[in-house]
Write an enzyme that holds these catalytic residues in place. Sequence first.
Site, mmCIF file in Angstrom:
data_model
loop_
_atom_site.group_PDB
_atom_site.id
_atom_site.type_symbol
_atom_site.label_atom_id
_atom_site.label_comp_id
_atom_site.label_asym_id
_atom_site.label_seq_id
_atom_site.Cartn_x
_atom_site.Cartn_y
_atom_site.Cartn_z
ATOM 1 N N ASP A 78 0.450 -1.550 0.145
ATOM 2 C CA ASP A 78 0.025 -0.043 -0.334
ATOM 3 C C ASP A 78 1.287 1.060 0.046
ATOM 4 O OD1 ASP A 78 -1.617 -2.354 0.017
ATOM 5 O OD2 ASP A 78 -2.454 -1.072 1.862
ATOM 6 N N CYS A 114 -2.033 -2.307 7.610
ATOM 7 C CA CYS A 114 -2.079 -3.104 6.651
ATOM 8 C C CYS A 114 -0.678 -3.477 6.791
ATOM 9 C CB CYS A 114 -1.770 -2.235 5.379
ATOM 10 S SG CYS A 114 -3.522 -1.469 5.014
ATOM 11 N N LYS A 129 -7.250 -4.569 -3.379
ATOM 12 C CA LYS A 129 -7.862 -5.327 -1.799
ATOM 13 C C LYS A 129 -8.790 -4.223 -1.305
ATOM 14 C CE LYS A 129 -4.195 -3.663 1.735
ATOM 15 N NZ LYS A 129 -4.965 -2.967 2.417
#
Length: 206
Positions: free
Chosen positions: A24, A149, A110
């Site tokens: 991310d 994350c 995601k």
Amino acid sequence: MQSDAETPSSSLHPAAGDALLVVDLQRDFLPGGALAVADGNAVVPVLNRYIDLFSAARLPRVFSRDWHPANHVSFAERGGPWPPHCIAETTGASFAPGLNVPPDAYIVSKATGAEADAYSAFQGTDLAGWLRHRGCRRVFVGGLATDYCVRETVLDALALGFEAVLLTDAVRAVEVEPGDGRRALEAMIVRGARPATLQAIAGEQA
């Protein structure tokens, strides 16, 4: 008794069976973004070094990204904890400026549905199967953010039977509460993640 696939490798040298997983590293998580991680942009040049290392070794490089619909359940307007961020196809969802994403990299999107959140790159994706199909047993993980994350991705990797190397020089924390980053690091290491830095990995290869 553990099998060879389950026994952590003593060497940090990236080799067959290894993959790099960049979590991310998107514009909205950088300073000035909708959900900024302090000093998040500092990991870009470090991760580029890791990317070069894995590219030279012809090993898989995977990039996960939040890819939310505009009405995602995690957003404050729907009672979630976060401001709108990483909305699919917007500038904020794009990868960080200067990040070297190779043309043959595998990109994992995601939290793509409106009604379910996902912090881990493995949650609701085909990542585990993709890695296993390519013979990957160990993932080297860096990116944003340490306490969300990255933590959930590393913990899921371990739970799924992968070894995990946590790139401690290539992560940064949100720190919603003071100490969240430290606690996340401890949680990953206690569960079996191996902390490492570029200096350690490069030194081993010298």
